[in-house]
Scaffold this active site. Sequence first.
Site, PDB file in Angstrom:
ATOM      1  N   GLU A 164     -36.664  16.127  28.678  1.00  0.00           N
ATOM      2  CA  GLU A 164     -35.011  16.654  29.415  1.00  0.00           C
ATOM      3  C   GLU A 164     -34.447  16.024  29.870  1.00  0.00           C
ATOM      4  O   GLU A 164     -33.503  15.825  30.739  1.00  0.00           O
ATOM      5  CB  GLU A 164     -35.506  17.503  30.161  1.00  0.00           C
ATOM      6  CG  GLU A 164     -36.867  19.111  29.763  1.00  0.00           C
ATOM      7  CD  GLU A 164     -36.845  19.674  29.402  1.00  0.00           C
ATOM      8  OE1 GLU A 164     -37.828  19.143  27.747  1.00  0.00           O
ATOM      9  OE2 GLU A 164     -36.376  20.684  28.664  1.00  0.00           O
ATOM     10  N   TYR A 166     -35.495  13.396  31.541  1.00  0.00           N
ATOM     11  CA  TYR A 166     -35.925  12.603  33.423  1.00  0.00           C
ATOM     12  C   TYR A 166     -36.875  11.529  32.852  1.00  0.00           C
ATOM     13  O   TYR A 166     -36.311  10.147  32.102  1.00  0.00           O
ATOM     14  CB  TYR A 166     -37.597  13.779  34.099  1.00  0.00           C
ATOM     15  CG  TYR A 166     -36.708  14.383  34.085  1.00  0.00           C
ATOM     16  CD1 TYR A 166     -35.745  15.299  35.184  1.00  0.00           C
ATOM     17  CD2 TYR A 166     -37.396  16.103  33.770  1.00  0.00           C
ATOM     18  CE1 TYR A 166     -35.678  16.004  36.033  1.00  0.00           C
ATOM     19  CE2 TYR A 166     -37.030  17.701  34.076  1.00  0.00           C
ATOM     20  CZ  TYR A 166     -35.658  17.889  35.680  1.00  0.00           C
ATOM     21  OH  TYR A 166     -35.234  18.388  35.777  1.00  0.00           O
ATOM     22  N   ARG A 214     -45.423  16.262  27.228  1.00  0.00           N
ATOM     23  CA  ARG A 214     -44.080  16.986  26.778  1.00  0.00           C
ATOM     24  C   ARG A 214     -43.096  16.453  26.218  1.00  0.00           C
ATOM     25  O   ARG A 214     -42.504  15.097  26.792  1.00  0.00           O
ATOM     26  CB  ARG A 214     -43.576  17.812  28.544  1.00  0.00           C
ATOM     27  CG  ARG A 214     -42.418  18.690  28.212  1.00  0.00           C
ATOM     28  CD  ARG A 214     -42.541  20.135  28.179  1.00  0.00           C
ATOM     29  NE  ARG A 214     -41.484  20.835  27.785  1.00  0.00           N
ATOM     30  CZ  ARG A 214     -40.673  21.750  27.906  1.00  0.00           C
ATOM     31  NH1 ARG A 214     -41.313  21.103  29.859  1.00  0.00           N
ATOM     32  NH2 ARG A 214     -40.013  22.096  27.846  1.00  0.00           N
ATOM     33  N   HIS A 252     -31.262  17.240  29.879  1.00  0.00           N
ATOM     34  CA  HIS A 252     -30.957  18.300  31.282  1.00  0.00           C
ATOM     35  C   HIS A 252     -28.618  18.130  30.612  1.00  0.00           C
ATOM     36  O   HIS A 252     -28.203  18.625  31.036  1.00  0.00           O
ATOM     37  CB  HIS A 252     -30.939  18.155  32.396  1.00  0.00           C
ATOM     38  CG  HIS A 252     -31.708  19.000  32.572  1.00  0.00           C
ATOM     39  ND1 HIS A 252     -32.368  20.314  32.329  1.00  0.00           N
ATOM     40  CD2 HIS A 252     -33.277  18.515  33.367  1.00  0.00           C
ATOM     41  CE1 HIS A 252     -33.143  20.093  32.516  1.00  0.00           C
ATOM     42  NE2 HIS A 252     -33.869  19.770  33.287  1.00  0.00           N
ATOM     43  N   ARG A 288     -37.070  30.544  24.015  1.00  0.00           N
ATOM     44  CA  ARG A 288     -36.374  31.079  23.828  1.00  0.00           C
ATOM     45  C   ARG A 288     -37.116  32.401  22.764  1.00  0.00           C
ATOM     46  O   ARG A 288     -36.819  33.064  22.188  1.00  0.00           O
ATOM     47  CB  ARG A 288     -35.006  31.173  22.940  1.00  0.00           C
ATOM     48  CG  ARG A 288     -33.684  31.369  23.912  1.00  0.00           C
ATOM     49  CD  ARG A 288     -33.119  32.676  24.884  1.00  0.00           C
ATOM     50  NE  ARG A 288     -32.948  33.073  23.750  1.00  0.00           N
ATOM     51  CZ  ARG A 288     -32.954  34.123  23.827  1.00  0.00           C
ATOM     52  NH1 ARG A 288     -34.032  34.740  24.331  1.00  0.00           N
ATOM     53  NH2 ARG A 288     -32.479  35.817  23.140  1.00  0.00           N
ATOM     54  N   GLN A 339     -30.129  34.558  35.670  1.00  0.00           N
ATOM     55  CA  GLN A 339     -29.098  35.147  36.710  1.00  0.00           C
ATOM     56  C   GLN A 339     -30.072  34.783  37.819  1.00  0.00           C
ATOM     57  O   GLN A 339     -28.619  35.164  39.132  1.00  0.00           O
ATOM     58  CB  GLN A 339     -28.396  36.205  36.556  1.00  0.00           C
ATOM     59  CG  GLN A 339     -26.760  35.936  35.427  1.00  0.00           C
ATOM     60  CD  GLN A 339     -26.263  37.579  35.562  1.00  0.00           C
ATOM     61  OE1 GLN A 339     -26.283  37.823  34.042  1.00  0.00           O
ATOM     62  NE2 GLN A 339     -25.863  38.599  36.011  1.00  0.00           N
ATOM     63  N   ARG A 558      -4.719  35.792  36.720  1.00  0.00           N
ATOM     64  CA  ARG A 558      -3.572  35.133  37.909  1.00  0.00           C
ATOM     65  C   ARG A 558      -3.641  33.892  38.768  1.00  0.00           C
ATOM     66  O   ARG A 558      -2.949  32.750  38.765  1.00  0.00           O
ATOM     67  CB  ARG A 558      -2.961  36.511  39.050  1.00  0.00           C
ATOM     68  CG  ARG A 558      -2.934  37.334  38.141  1.00  0.00           C
ATOM     69  CD  ARG A 558      -2.907  39.081  38.580  1.00  0.00           C
ATOM     70  NE  ARG A 558      -3.986  38.939  39.564  1.00  0.00           N
ATOM     71  CZ  ARG A 558      -4.255  39.773  40.150  1.00  0.00           C
ATOM     72  NH1 ARG A 558      -2.944  40.877  40.822  1.00  0.00           N
ATOM     73  NH2 ARG A 558      -5.413  40.412  40.672  1.00  0.00           N
TER      74      ARG A 558
HETATM   75  P1  NAP Z   1     -14.299  40.474  37.583  1.00  0.00           P
HETATM   76  O1  NAP Z   1     -15.361  39.031  37.331  1.00  0.00           O
HETATM   77  O2  NAP Z   1     -14.159  40.275  39.404  1.00  0.00           O
HETATM   78  O3  NAP Z   1     -13.154  39.001  36.987  1.00  0.00           O
HETATM   79  C1  NAP Z   1     -11.803  40.341  36.789  1.00  0.00           C
HETATM   80  C2  NAP Z   1     -11.256  39.336  36.232  1.00  0.00           C
HETATM   81  O4  NAP Z   1      -9.514  40.524  36.196  1.00  0.00           O
HETATM   82  C3  NAP Z   1     -10.499  38.425  37.104  1.00  0.00           C
HETATM   83  O5  NAP Z   1     -10.496  36.934  36.470  1.00  0.00           O
HETATM   84  C4  NAP Z   1      -9.111  38.612  38.107  1.00  0.00           C
HETATM   85  O6  NAP Z   1      -8.556  37.835  37.960  1.00  0.00           O
HETATM   86  C5  NAP Z   1      -8.852  39.874  37.161  1.00  0.00           C
HETATM   87  N1  NAP Z   1      -8.212  40.608  37.423  1.00  0.00           N
HETATM   88  C6  NAP Z   1      -8.407  41.537  38.893  1.00  0.00           C
HETATM   89  N2  NAP Z   1      -7.412  42.415  39.391  1.00  0.00           N
HETATM   90  C7  NAP Z   1      -6.693  42.124  38.951  1.00  0.00           C
HETATM   91  C8  NAP Z   1      -5.379  42.968  38.671  1.00  0.00           C
HETATM   92  N3  NAP Z   1      -5.360  44.438  39.640  1.00  0.00           N
HETATM   93  N4  NAP Z   1      -4.787  43.094  37.817  1.00  0.00           N
HETATM   94  C9  NAP Z   1      -4.746  41.450  37.186  1.00  0.00           C
HETATM   95  N5  NAP Z   1      -6.409  41.326  36.786  1.00  0.00           N
HETATM   96  C10 NAP Z   1      -7.000  41.132  37.908  1.00  0.00           C
HETATM   97  O7  NAP Z   1     -14.951  41.343  36.674  1.00  0.00           O
HETATM   98  P2  NAP Z   1     -15.414  41.417  35.282  1.00  0.00           P
HETATM   99  O8  NAP Z   1     -15.319  40.539  34.699  1.00  0.00           O
HETATM  100  O9  NAP Z   1     -14.974  42.815  34.648  1.00  0.00           O
HETATM  101  O10 NAP Z   1     -17.444  41.060  35.723  1.00  0.00           O
HETATM  102  C11 NAP Z   1     -17.877  42.374  36.477  1.00  0.00           C
HETATM  103  C12 NAP Z   1     -19.121  41.782  37.262  1.00  0.00           C
HETATM  104  O11 NAP Z   1     -19.779  41.491  36.050  1.00  0.00           O
HETATM  105  C13 NAP Z   1     -19.138  39.453  37.049  1.00  0.00           C
HETATM  106  O12 NAP Z   1     -18.731  39.786  38.469  1.00  0.00           O
HETATM  107  C14 NAP Z   1     -20.252  39.368  36.814  1.00  0.00           C
HETATM  108  O13 NAP Z   1     -21.374  39.368  38.088  1.00  0.00           O
HETATM  109  C15 NAP Z   1     -20.963  40.321  35.884  1.00  0.00           C
HETATM  110  N6  NAP Z   1     -20.706  39.778  34.472  1.00  0.00           N
HETATM  111  C16 NAP Z   1     -21.461  39.047  34.866  1.00  0.00           C
HETATM  112  C17 NAP Z   1     -21.312  37.904  33.359  1.00  0.00           C
HETATM  113  C18 NAP Z   1     -22.829  36.773  32.571  1.00  0.00           C
HETATM  114  O14 NAP Z   1     -22.344  36.397  32.205  1.00  0.00           O
HETATM  115  N7  NAP Z   1     -23.053  36.734  34.024  1.00  0.00           N
HETATM  116  C19 NAP Z   1     -21.409  38.249  32.410  1.00  0.00           C
HETATM  117  C20 NAP Z   1     -20.441  39.519  32.441  1.00  0.00           C
HETATM  118  C21 NAP Z   1     -20.421  40.170  33.431  1.00  0.00           C
HETATM  119  P3  NAP Z   1      -7.116  37.346  38.448  1.00  0.00           P
HETATM  120  O15 NAP Z   1      -7.205  38.032  40.136  1.00  0.00           O
HETATM  121  O16 NAP Z   1      -7.684  35.859  38.770  1.00  0.00           O
HETATM  122  O17 NAP Z   1      -5.997  37.595  37.582  1.00  0.00           O
HETATM  123 FE1  SF4 Z   2     -35.258  36.190  32.561  1.00  0.00          FE
HETATM  124 FE2  SF4 Z   2     -35.082  37.785  34.616  1.00  0.00          FE
HETATM  125 FE3  SF4 Z   2     -34.257  34.503  34.667  1.00  0.00          FE
HETATM  126 FE4  SF4 Z   2     -32.998  36.298  33.566  1.00  0.00          FE
HETATM  127  S1  SF4 Z   2     -33.558  35.948  35.461  1.00  0.00           S
HETATM  128  S2  SF4 Z   2     -33.538  34.463  32.446  1.00  0.00           S
HETATM  129  S3  SF4 Z   2     -34.873  38.200  33.125  1.00  0.00           S
HETATM  130  S4  SF4 Z   2     -36.584  35.959  34.379  1.00  0.00           S
END
Ligand code: NAP
Ligand code: SF4
Length: 667
Positions: A164, A166, A214, A252, A288, A339, A558
Amino acid sequence: MYPNLLKPLDLGFTQLRNRVLMGSMHTGLEEHKEGLGKLAAFYEERAKGGVGLIVTGGFSPNFRGRLHPFSAEFSKTKHAKAHKVVTEAVHRQGGKIALQLLHAGRYAMHPFSQSASSIKAPIAKFAPSEMSNRQINNTISAFANSAALAKEAGYDGVEVMGSEGYLLNQFICKRTNMRYDEWGGSYENRIRFPLEVVKAIRKAAGEEFIIIFRLSMLDLVEEGSTFDEVIMLAKELEKAGVTIINTGIGWHEARIPTIATQVPRSAFTWVTEKVRPHVSVPIITCNRINTPEEAEKILASGQADMVSMARPFLADPHFVIKAEQNQSQMINTCIGCNQACLDNVFKGKRAGCLVNPLACRETELVIKPAETKKNIAVVGAGPAGLSCATTLAERGHNVDLFERNDRIGGQFRLAMQIPGKEEFRETIRYFANRIDETGVKLHLDTEANYDLLAEYDEVVMASGVEPRKVKIEGIDTPEKVVDYQTLIRDKTYTGNKVAIVGAGGIGVDVATMLTEPSGHNLDDWLHEWGIDKEIAHPGGLFPYPDSMSEKTVWVLQRRKGRVGKGPGKTTGWIHKRTLEKRGVNLLGGVSYDKIDEQGLHISVDEKAQLLDADTVVICAGQESVRPFENQWHLLGDKLHIIGGADYAGELDAVRAIKQGVELAAKL
Ligand code: NAP
Ligand code: SF4
């Protein structure tokens, strides 16, 4: 059912009860004030769950090898004494445990970092100092001293972290070793340091002690090792006295994903398979692998002698025992999201698990049988409602779970349809089986209302979220505008030019889905990321050209600044890189003017632009769904609100599932 996975492994002087290694993972408890007691409980639960051999998170053999200024060290008699609580806990459950010795080298986040040469890592804050001959010899002695102390503490062995990127890896590769003395130059010289470390450990700890090395088999960085070099090192390690060789994939600092959920299952086991015929010690594969079926397939095909899984044991400590009892459908599968585990650790917080909030909190969040059996209604079968309802029923309550849709899963049902996020399906499968196991009464297609809920002792509102409605002139044009939920759920047709309003996690996911090449298999994935399966080039890299999507996609926000990274600390760069490789246009500082038959009219820096989109997808976050909210006050103290219904901003499955379990633990 899993004859290869569950077969003991004879190491001569000792035997492992099966072929499952719980791989090293830093939990953050290593540095916690009462951490060793909590770590003992954490590992004891996994040993009880049947894992063959556990490897701890990394402990530095000396002060300068610490990853962070306050990272854990294992170099003194007091450390050996303090760790006995961990080894005794694991042995009590018939398990075995090895301590990982990790010297961070130039990855150390403090000004005392050292390496083979003074070359700063792209991911580090400080340039390391070049180690003198004396410092190298002292470090070899430090590894040996730590191993002897580990034996004194009751550990069954050590894992030497040689991959990794190190310290030991930094000596091995030309990329980071510019020395002209006996520790640099030729490959024989560059591998001298790790080999001397292994020899010194063997001498200090004796023959009856497991030494895992490793080995970085695929560096995934420029000027990494060639395949011939990896084989030479593997053979020399065997001569030096290692008991087992473990696979390391990617430094990394490599810009190639190796463990995130987007990486196909078992994507790198072919690397271990290439090395295995060249050595006679057992060899472990990893990355994985998250189900017993997957692990069995790998072992049955002869790719490796053991499989290593780390995060799957956060998600389910009883993984092995469930496999033994033919209950693999009851395993809470790690979905590779990072996450709550790696994202937390990289922010300096304690690791957790999105699908298992009990992980690393074994002494704090305890699920006990309820003192008084109650009738409890849970509204909404998304992640929050599912975790709450099943935990409540596990505790002995009578639970009715009401869901207005015809199936369970909520937002996870959308997530699992995104390419690279198919693992979310496993969490829904797990909860479906938990509903049966715990006796939750599930009512699908049932809209909850006050009259239905009034008689329950407790009511849990987990009614989730719906897409936020935004105000843009012309947005009510159904033939041109669609929200993300409808798009993903109904697989709505989009034209070849798509503008995505919102660049959060879901905007990025939708862009990924729209640009995903059809029929993508493992070889296509390796190709997309420039991984050379022949390992003909140093580091296993091959300069494949980016594969542009045929669709024109814009992802818009935005806010000014970085666009397209999504929320994940350890995965955001993968999303962004994926979109860039596919030619997606990422635009920040946008204001939305109107939507008409020509497309989406926007302004950037007050300059008007027309994006001639056929389809506009709204991914602008969420609003809470709160059915019959005007009557909620009538439920008084027995009403509890969790998940997206509680707070839609930063809608987050980690919070939703944790809230569900924490509430269920105390009702
Ligand atoms: P979000 O992360 O809160 O993003 C919402 C987007 O919409 C932002 O880019 C925001 O940017 C825009 N927005 C907000 N209000 C708006 C309005 N009134 N008009 C136009 N644009 C607006 O929400 P999301 O994408 O729905 O995701 C929700 C949650 O799901 C995330 O916070 C996350 O926790 C989770 N999630 C995680 C992953 C992951 O890969 N870890 C993937 C998907 C979802 P501007 O305000 O700058 O325009
Ligand atoms: Fe796996 Fe839990 Fe880590 Fe997600 S948060 S990658 S489910 S160990």
